[in-house]
Write an enzyme that holds these catalytic residues in place. Structure first.
Site, PDB file in Angstrom:
ATOM      1  N   LYS A 109       0.824  -1.214   0.000  1.00 19.05           N
ATOM      2  CA  LYS A 109       0.000   0.000   0.000  1.00 19.05           C
ATOM      3  C   LYS A 109       0.858   1.264   0.000  1.00 19.05           C
ATOM      4  CE  LYS A 109      -2.240  -0.848   3.870  1.00 19.05           C
ATOM      5  NZ  LYS A 109      -1.590  -2.098   4.315  1.00 19.05           N
ATOM      6  N   ARG A 142      -0.422  -8.689  13.787  1.00 19.55           N
ATOM      7  CA  ARG A 142      -0.952  -7.685  12.846  1.00 19.55           C
ATOM      8  C   ARG A 142      -1.793  -8.367  11.770  1.00 19.55           C
ATOM      9  NH1 ARG A 142       4.318  -5.001  10.921  1.00 19.55           N
ATOM     10  NH2 ARG A 142       2.995  -3.697   9.616  1.00 19.55           N
ATOM     11  N   ARG A 195      12.062  -5.681   5.088  1.00 20.74           N
ATOM     12  CA  ARG A 195      12.035  -4.232   4.869  1.00 20.74           C
ATOM     13  C   ARG A 195      12.751  -3.429   5.954  1.00 20.74           C
ATOM     14  NH1 ARG A 195       5.795  -2.129   5.505  1.00 20.74           N
ATOM     15  NH2 ARG A 195       5.583  -2.587   7.705  1.00 20.74           N
ATOM     16  N   ARG A 201      11.429  -1.843  11.663  1.00 21.81           N
ATOM     17  CA  ARG A 201      10.330  -1.407  12.522  1.00 21.81           C
ATOM     18  C   ARG A 201      10.138  -2.433  13.623  1.00 21.81           C
ATOM     19  NH1 ARG A 201       5.138   0.245   8.972  1.00 21.81           N
ATOM     20  NH2 ARG A 201       4.110  -0.939  10.607  1.00 21.81           N
ATOM     21  N   ARG A 248      -9.360   1.272   9.055  1.00 24.93           N
ATOM     22  CA  ARG A 248      -9.143  -0.137   9.368  1.00 24.93           C
ATOM     23  C   ARG A 248     -10.359  -0.741  10.059  1.00 24.93           C
ATOM     24  NH1 ARG A 248      -3.174   0.676   9.431  1.00 24.93           N
ATOM     25  NH2 ARG A 248      -2.060  -1.221   9.795  1.00 24.93           N
TER      26      ARG A 248
HETATM   27  P1  AMP Z   1       0.998   0.529   9.528  1.00 21.13           P
HETATM   28  O1  AMP Z   1       2.192   1.400   9.338  1.00 21.13           O
HETATM   29  O2  AMP Z   1      -0.175   0.954   8.689  1.00 21.13           O
HETATM   30  O3  AMP Z   1       1.311  -0.936   9.372  1.00 21.13           O
HETATM   31  O4  AMP Z   1       0.513   0.744  11.039  1.00 21.13           O
HETATM   32  C1  AMP Z   1       1.365   0.438  12.119  1.00 21.13           C
HETATM   33  C2  AMP Z   1       0.540   0.350  13.392  1.00 21.13           C
HETATM   34  O5  AMP Z   1      -0.073   1.624  13.656  1.00 21.13           O
HETATM   35  C3  AMP Z   1      -0.618  -0.623  13.349  1.00 21.13           C
HETATM   36  O6  AMP Z   1      -0.227  -1.963  13.654  1.00 21.13           O
HETATM   37  C4  AMP Z   1      -1.552  -0.049  14.413  1.00 21.13           C
HETATM   38  O7  AMP Z   1      -1.078  -0.314  15.723  1.00 21.13           O
HETATM   39  C5  AMP Z   1      -1.391   1.448  14.178  1.00 21.13           C
HETATM   40  N1  AMP Z   1      -2.339   1.954  13.170  1.00 21.13           N
HETATM   41  C6  AMP Z   1      -2.041   2.473  11.946  1.00 21.13           C
HETATM   42  N2  AMP Z   1      -3.154   2.853  11.306  1.00 21.13           N
HETATM   43  C7  AMP Z   1      -4.190   2.572  12.140  1.00 21.13           C
HETATM   44  C8  AMP Z   1      -5.600   2.710  12.048  1.00 21.13           C
HETATM   45  N3  AMP Z   1      -6.184   3.211  10.949  1.00 21.13           N
HETATM   46  N4  AMP Z   1      -6.354   2.315  13.108  1.00 21.13           N
HETATM   47  C9  AMP Z   1      -5.784   1.823  14.219  1.00 21.13           C
HETATM   48  N5  AMP Z   1      -4.466   1.633  14.370  1.00 21.13           N
HETATM   49  C10 AMP Z   1      -3.658   2.000  13.339  1.00 21.13           C
END
Ligand code: AMP
Length: 223
Positions: free
Chosen positions: A13, A168, A124, A157, A88
């Site tokens: 994404k 996740r 990554r 990360r 989400r």
């Molecule tokens: P990402 O970088 O999108 O993989 O997000 C990393 C982490 O941030 C996720 O595992 C969640 O803990 C939090 N997070 C990111 N976007 C959201 C969202 N829209 N709703 C809730 N938690 C989020």
């Protein structure tokens, strides 16, 4: 135009959102990036979100919606934006519609197989300074271990650790069906085959977006 990118963690994404931004000029908004910045800056929302993020769980809807509200109110989003990692949950989707009602919308569900996704996440690296993401399996950085954009030392990360990735993924699987149903009902959902190279996936996205974005080039054009 509001372009929503759906798909599992590591499904591309961020990369595809970056290409959409570069091609049509809609800023890419990643709630993961906004949250990581808040954690880094030790802001109250960051402090609240940190533990849930590190364990791979979702952060509270209200907190994320507030970050999105602030971000889409900025001038660069007037014409539209690309959302990566948001919404989400269905309440987040409904919250977004309330924040920015009446905007043209498309939700792209980028479908990838799990093995490919786990592979991507295990390799990554991210830049702690500018949030750029690199994957040596796809393309080496100019200088090994350093960010191509700002030169900072790249890191993994914390939530890309295998046990957190498993959580996740579980969170993704538990939440995605109602969200897909939500966009199917709104008639804005399009499935994109996320297999193959970055260019192949982007070309499929272009095929879907180009007719909807005629006359638009990066930074200017129709909304
Ligand atoms: P990402 O970088 O999108 O993989 O997000 C990393 C982490 O941030 C996720 O595992 C969640 O803990 C939090 N997070 C990111 N976007 C959201 C969202 N829209 N709703 C809730 N938690 C989020």
């Amino acid at each position: 135009m509001r372009i929503i990118l759906l798909g599992p963690p590591g499904g591309g994404k961020g990369t595809q959102g970056g290409l959409i931004e570069a091609t049509w000029g809609f800023p890419r908004i990643s709630t993961g990036d906004l949250l990581r910045r808040a954690v880094r800056d030790r802001t109250p929302p960051g402090l609240k979100a940190e533990a849930r993020m590190n364990s791979g769980k979702l952060v509270e809807d209200e907190l994320v919606l507030e970050l999105v509200r602030e971000r889409i109110a900025r001038g660069d989003c007037a014409d539209g934006y690309v959302l990566d990692g948001f919404p989400r949950t269905v309440p987040q989707a409904e919250g977004l519609e309330a924040l920015d009602a009446g905007r043209l919308e498309i939700a792209l569900d980028i479908a990838v197989d799990e093995e490919a996704m786990i592979q991507r996440l295990s390799r990554r690296l991210v830049c702690p300074e500018c949030d750029a993401v690199f994957n040596p399996a796809v393309r080496e950085t100019k200088q090994s271990g350093a960010c191509d954009v700002c030169g900072a030392e790249l890191v993994r990360r914390p939530d890309d650790a295998p046990e957190v990735v498993a959580e996740r993924l579980k969170v993704y699987r538990d939440g995605i069906e109602p969200l897909l149903a939500h966009y199917r009902n709104r008639n804005t959902l399009v499935r994109i085959d996320g297999s193959g190279s970055v260019d192949e996936v982007f070309s499929r996205i272009q095929t879907v977006l180009a007719p909807r974005l005629q006359n638009r080039t990066a930074g200017r054009g129709v909304s």
